[in-house]
Design a protein around this motif. Structure first.
Motif, short mmCIF file in Angstrom:
data_model
loop_
_atom_site.label_atom_id
_atom_site.label_comp_id
_atom_site.label_asym_id
_atom_site.label_seq_id
_atom_site.Cartn_x
_atom_site.Cartn_y
_atom_site.Cartn_z
N MET B 1 0.82 -1.18 0.00
CA MET B 1 0.00 0.00 0.00
C MET B 1 0.87 1.26 0.00
SD MET B 1 -1.30 0.62 3.83
CE MET B 1 -1.42 2.33 3.36
N THR B 2 0.39 2.26 -0.67
CA THR B 2 1.16 3.50 -0.79
C THR B 2 0.28 4.66 -0.35
OG1 THR B 2 0.44 3.95 -3.06
CG2 THR B 2 2.37 2.56 -2.80
N TYR B 3 0.90 5.69 0.22
CA TYR B 3 0.07 6.81 0.64
C TYR B 3 0.75 8.16 0.49
CZ TYR B 3 2.69 6.14 5.00
OH TYR B 3 3.69 5.97 5.92
N ASP B 4 -0.07 9.13 0.14
CA ASP B 4 0.31 10.55 0.19
C ASP B 4 -0.59 11.19 1.23
OD1 ASP B 4 2.25 10.81 -1.71
OD2 ASP B 4 0.95 11.61 -3.26
N VAL B 5 -0.02 11.76 2.25
CA VAL B 5 -0.82 12.52 3.20
C VAL B 5 -0.30 13.95 3.17
CG1 VAL B 5 -1.50 12.78 5.60
CG2 VAL B 5 -1.29 10.49 4.63
N ALA B 6 -1.21 14.89 2.96
CA ALA B 6 -0.82 16.31 2.85
C ALA B 6 -0.27 16.78 4.18
CB ALA B 6 -2.04 17.14 2.45
N THR B 7 0.99 17.25 4.18
CA THR B 7 1.62 17.61 5.46
C THR B 7 1.91 19.10 5.55
OG1 THR B 7 3.75 17.06 4.50
CG2 THR B 7 2.68 15.35 5.81
N THR B 8 1.17 19.90 4.81
CA THR B 8 1.42 21.33 4.86
C THR B 8 0.81 21.97 6.11
OG1 THR B 8 -0.48 21.54 3.40
CG2 THR B 8 1.67 21.72 2.38
N THR B 9 -0.05 21.24 6.80
CA THR B 9 -0.64 21.75 8.03
C THR B 9 -0.24 20.84 9.19
OG1 THR B 9 -2.64 20.41 7.78
CG2 THR B 9 -2.66 22.59 6.77
N PRO B 10 -0.29 21.35 10.44
CA PRO B 10 0.00 20.48 11.60
C PRO B 10 -0.97 19.30 11.65
CG PRO B 10 -0.06 22.79 12.25
CD PRO B 10 -0.52 22.75 10.83
N GLU B 11 -2.24 19.51 11.27
CA GLU B 11 -3.22 18.42 11.26
C GLU B 11 -2.79 17.34 10.27
OE1 GLU B 11 -4.01 21.64 10.80
OE2 GLU B 11 -4.87 22.08 12.77
N GLY B 12 -2.29 17.77 9.11
CA GLY B 12 -1.83 16.81 8.10
C GLY B 12 -0.65 15.99 8.61
N ALA B 13 0.30 16.69 9.24
CA ALA B 13 1.47 15.99 9.78
C ALA B 13 1.05 14.96 10.82
CB ALA B 13 2.44 17.01 10.37
N GLN B 14 0.04 15.33 11.62
CA GLN B 14 -0.46 14.40 12.63
C GLN B 14 -1.14 13.19 11.97
OE1 GLN B 14 -3.69 15.72 15.17
NE2 GLN B 14 -2.76 14.76 16.96
N ARG B 15 -1.92 13.44 10.90
CA ARG B 15 -2.55 12.33 10.18
C ARG B 15 -1.49 11.39 9.61
NH1 ARG B 15 -5.58 16.42 7.82
NH2 ARG B 15 -4.69 16.04 5.77
N LEU B 16 -0.42 11.97 9.07
CA LEU B 16 0.65 11.15 8.50
C LEU B 16 1.25 10.22 9.56
CD1 LEU B 16 2.52 10.49 6.08
CD2 LEU B 16 4.03 12.29 6.90
N ARG B 17 1.50 10.79 10.74
CA ARG B 17 2.08 9.97 11.83
C ARG B 17 1.11 8.86 12.22
NH1 ARG B 17 3.89 15.04 13.63
NH2 ARG B 17 2.11 15.26 15.03
#
Lengths: 92, 92
Positions: B1-17
């Protein structure tokens, strides 16, 4: 195919752009670091050769998964991802 | 599985983690945004469900490729990538 190219240096960022440009000549960019390619065996060799000339042996990482025909149609997408159409003989 | 999670916001960075943490419970991280998972059909459903609860429908993208058994052994790696061992019934 999937790739990580180290972009902490200007040279790394340049390698990333060159890798993406080469891959765009062969297939569809479905994520930032993921391409789906439908091509011949000869194309695979040419693509491998082109990528090996660009990447750093120690800093970058490329993985090429050979898929069965129809695999791209069966991909599960979550979120903003969308399935893409492909035609051709060999799915890489 | 592959993923792109938008990390331009703190919320995005948290989702990525959070996405990475969930995936680490199921498989091997082979690149920054790529996991190889060997699991059962039930695990696939649980994983999908867990990921859907985390990601943004519009900003993030996850693609799950179902591989045939043996596909991970046949992966071509260039640069620093290395093949990894897997055992199990279903290769996702």
């Amino acid at each position: 195919m999937t790739y990580d190219v180290a972009t902490t240096t200007p040279e790394g960022a340049q390698r990333l752009r060159r890798v993406a440009k080469v891959c765009e000549g062969y297939g569809l960019r479905v994520q930032k670091s993921v391409f789906e390619v439908v091509c011949t065996d000869a194309d695979v060799l040419r693509l491998n050769d082109a990528l090996l000339r660009i990447i750093s042996d120690t800093e970058d990482s490329i993985r090429i998964y050979r898929m069965h025909q129809g695999s791209f149609k069966a991909v599960t997408t979550l979120g903003a991802a969308r399935p893409l159409p492909h035609d051709g003989a060999l799915v890489l």
